[in-house]
Design an enzyme around this catalytic site. Structure first.
Site, mmCIF file in Angstrom:
data_model
loop_
_atom_site.group_PDB
_atom_site.id
_atom_site.type_symbol
_atom_site.label_atom_id
_atom_site.label_comp_id
_atom_site.label_asym_id
_atom_site.label_seq_id
_atom_site.Cartn_x
_atom_site.Cartn_y
_atom_site.Cartn_z
ATOM 1 N N TYR A 2 0.915 -1.082 -0.169
ATOM 2 C CA TYR A 2 -0.091 0.015 0.006
ATOM 3 C C TYR A 2 0.908 1.355 -0.032
ATOM 4 O O TYR A 2 1.822 1.294 0.694
ATOM 5 C CB TYR A 2 -1.118 0.140 1.035
ATOM 6 C CG TYR A 2 -1.720 1.257 1.428
ATOM 7 C CD1 TYR A 2 -1.499 2.198 2.582
ATOM 8 C CD2 TYR A 2 -2.697 1.621 0.685
ATOM 9 C CE1 TYR A 2 -2.434 3.238 2.664
ATOM 10 C CE2 TYR A 2 -3.655 2.652 0.528
ATOM 11 C CZ TYR A 2 -3.119 3.592 1.667
ATOM 12 O OH TYR A 2 -4.036 4.566 1.947
ATOM 13 N N ASP B 105 9.528 3.163 -1.253
ATOM 14 C CA ASP B 105 8.327 3.827 -0.381
ATOM 15 C C ASP B 105 8.726 3.369 0.998
ATOM 16 O O ASP B 105 8.339 2.383 1.663
ATOM 17 C CB ASP B 105 7.169 3.193 -0.741
ATOM 18 C CG ASP B 105 5.928 3.841 0.176
ATOM 19 O OD1 ASP B 105 4.680 3.606 0.068
ATOM 20 O OD2 ASP B 105 6.410 4.408 1.193
ATOM 21 N N LYS C 110 5.448 9.475 8.457
ATOM 22 C CA LYS C 110 5.177 8.986 9.813
ATOM 23 C C LYS C 110 6.229 9.364 10.767
ATOM 24 O O LYS C 110 6.418 10.590 11.130
ATOM 25 C CB LYS C 110 4.893 7.430 9.607
ATOM 26 C CG LYS C 110 3.841 6.827 8.841
ATOM 27 C CD LYS C 110 3.859 5.496 8.855
ATOM 28 C CE LYS C 110 2.851 4.967 7.845
ATOM 29 N NZ LYS C 110 1.238 4.834 8.520
HETATM 30 P P1 KE4 Z 1 -0.585 8.476 4.438
HETATM 31 O O1 KE4 Z 1 -1.172 9.095 3.310
HETATM 32 O O2 KE4 Z 1 -1.480 7.841 5.162
HETATM 33 O O3 KE4 Z 1 0.432 9.397 5.404
HETATM 34 O O4 KE4 Z 1 0.594 7.597 4.103
HETATM 35 C C1 KE4 Z 1 0.214 6.621 2.902
HETATM 36 C C2 KE4 Z 1 1.340 5.414 3.201
HETATM 37 C C3 KE4 Z 1 2.296 5.127 2.270
HETATM 38 N N1 KE4 Z 1 3.310 4.366 2.007
HETATM 39 C C4 KE4 Z 1 3.290 3.453 3.138
HETATM 40 C C5 KE4 Z 1 4.203 2.432 3.166
HETATM 41 C C6 KE4 Z 1 2.178 3.531 4.099
HETATM 42 O O5 KE4 Z 1 2.358 2.329 5.164
HETATM 43 C C7 KE4 Z 1 1.263 4.503 4.059
HETATM 44 C C8 KE4 Z 1 0.063 4.605 5.273
HETATM 45 N N2 KE4 Z 1 -0.229 3.293 5.998
HETATM 46 C C9 KE4 Z 1 -1.315 3.208 6.716
HETATM 47 C C10 KE4 Z 1 -1.043 2.167 7.736
HETATM 48 N N3 KE4 Z 1 -0.980 0.829 7.046
HETATM 49 C C11 KE4 Z 1 -1.838 4.365 7.448
HETATM 50 C C12 KE4 Z 1 -3.004 4.127 8.322
HETATM 51 C C13 KE4 Z 1 -4.377 4.557 7.682
HETATM 52 O O6 KE4 Z 1 -4.432 4.557 6.599
HETATM 53 O O7 KE4 Z 1 -5.236 5.234 8.510
#
Ligand code: KE4
Length: 427
Positions: free
Chosen positions: A142, A237, A265
């Site tokens: 993801y 990523d 993060k």
């Molecule tokens: P954000 O747009 O949520 O800040 O980041 C997206 C993203 C991009 N790349 C990786 C590897 C990620 O894990 C994420 C976001 N992770 C999720 C948890 N698995 C965020 C939690 C959520 O969607 O509320």
């Protein structure tokens, strides 16, 4: 009805599903999400005053725990000077300098406000740099919710993707090829067939969104080799793995140099910060220098950057990652021992300060194997632990996170709760 549950009913009136991000809704584990009132160190308290040892940490950012005094102090000081200017500040240059020093593959970096913005922008930049449209991602990974990345594997292994969400136009999804994670042969086959058309490959160097799946080093090496050979941009990523698995991120841990890296993060310490950066010859195509447009009202926000700088200062302390890795490994080994004592098929693995828990005999090496985990057993475990004040990710398909604030007392309490659950047997 507990205040927590009343809040959920109320939130659902004006917020879809009562949450501002789907995974918070407890849909895959069932039950009612906890509304958090406050956090402190390794714990948070819900709206009814119940406390939980937190292994989600806002999905990774809180590597030094909730409300770390030095982070809160930095945020207060920055906020007192103004919340946002829409103009450059010295703090942004400080964070850019620090990221480029700690991540040698980054000659330059652009700050944004989320991981999604970082990956969306990196894809556009790679397409602008190569003049190509096609991208490769991997099943189970993801990268945020940009259209080009909400794509699931097409009908056949090597056919182009189909949307994994309503609202994503088929032609957009059709430019994304979805391959098996750790699938070195399929990767080489795809590049042999159309490497010249591939703008970029984007990969989680340690997968954390299908539960934790560790990379096969040969797979990462093949990614680097094929992208170099075909002039495609390799994007790591590291939104989740960045400064989570070590000070040199996953790229340092596995010794692979990507062309672009996305971060998020931890670099915001709980405030909205994302970033993308890498080779100077690619980054110089970004507006205002070059033709690839990318922008953001709150990009590099001074209060958020202050939280990131304070957090990154703390993680650079001597021995920080050694202690974090030992605590995470102790959690995994302890949970495994409790399950084995009770004869429950269970395994766990740690990479730095992130971990995976699996209701299967051994950690998965692929998306298919990760999906074979016993989701029912996980859900029962999740709720049994929640009832005992231990908060794991509310999904069998998410990684978990330990912080430097998790001490022996928290780990002992967690393992004791797990021992009670596993001993009670299947219900
Ligand atoms: P954000 O747009 O949520 O800040 O980041 C997206 C993203 C991009 N790349 C990786 C590897 C990620 O894990 C994420 C976001 N992770 C999720 C948890 N698995 C965020 C939690 C959520 O969607 O509320």
């Amino acid at each position: 009805m507990p205040r927590n549950d009343e809040l959920f009913e109320r939130s659902k009136q004006h917020i879809p599903g009562g949450v501002n991000s789907p995974v918070r809704a407890f849909r895959s584990v069932g039950g009612i999400p906890r509304f958090v009132e406050r956090g402190d160190g390794p714990r948070f308290w819900d709206a009814d005053g119940r406390s939980y040892i937190d292994y989600v940490g806002s999905w990774g950012p809180l590597i030094v725990g909730h409300a770390h005094p030095q982070v809160v102090e930095a945020v207060k000081a920055a906020a007192a000077r103004g919340l946002s200017f829409g103009a450059p500040t010295a703090a942004e240059a400080d964070l850019a300098d620090l990221l480029c020093r700690l991540v040698p593959s980054m000659d330059q970096v652009r700050l944004v406000s989320s991981g999604t913005e970082a990956t969306m922008s990196a894809i556009r930049l790679a397409r602008g740099f190569t003049g190509r449209s096609r991208i490769v991602k991997f099943e189970g990974c993801y990268h945020g919710h940009a259209d080009a990345l909400l794509v699931k594997a097409g009908s056949g292994l090597l056919t182009f993707g189909t949307p994994s969400s309503a609202g994503v136009p088929a032609p957009v999804a059709g430019e994304t090829l979805v391959l098996p994670y750790n699938g070195t042969a399929a990767l080489r086959e795809a590049f042999a067939r159309e490497g010249a058309a591939i703008a970029a490959v984007i990969v989680e160097p340690v997968a954390g969104n299908m539960n934790l799946v560790a990379p096969d080093p040969a797979f990462l090496a093949a990614l680097r080799e094929e992208c170099t050979r075909h002039g495609s941009v390799l994007i790591f990523d590291e939104v989740m793995t960045g400064f989570r698995v070590g000070l040199s991120c996953a790229q340092g841990l596995y010794g692979i140099t990507p062309d672009l890296t996305t971060l998020g993060k931890v670099i915001g310490g709980g405030m909205p910060v994302g970033a993308f950066g890498g080779r100077a010859d690619i980054m110089r195509l970004l507006a205002p220098e070059g033709p690839v447009y990318q922008a953001g009202t709150l990009s590099g926000n001074p209060v958020a950057v202050a939280a990131g700088l304070a957090t990154l200062a703390l993680v650079q302390a001597e021995g920080f990652y050694g202690a974090l890795a030992r605590a995470t490994r102790r959690l995994c080994d302890g949970l495994q021992a409790c399950a084995r004592e009770a004869g429950v098929p269970f395994s766990a693995q740690a990479v730095g300060g992130m971990f995976g828990l699996y209701f299967r005999e051994s950690p998965p090496a692929s998306y298919q194997e990760a999906m074979e985990s016993d989701q029912g057993a996980f859900n029962r475990f999740f709720h049994a632990m929640l009832d005992q004040g231990i908060y794991f990710a509310p999904s069998a398909y998410e990684a978990g996170f330990v912080s430097s604030a998790h001490g022996e007392a928290e780990l002992d309490q967690t393992l004791e709760a797990a021992r009670r659950h596993f001993r009670a047997g299947p219900r």
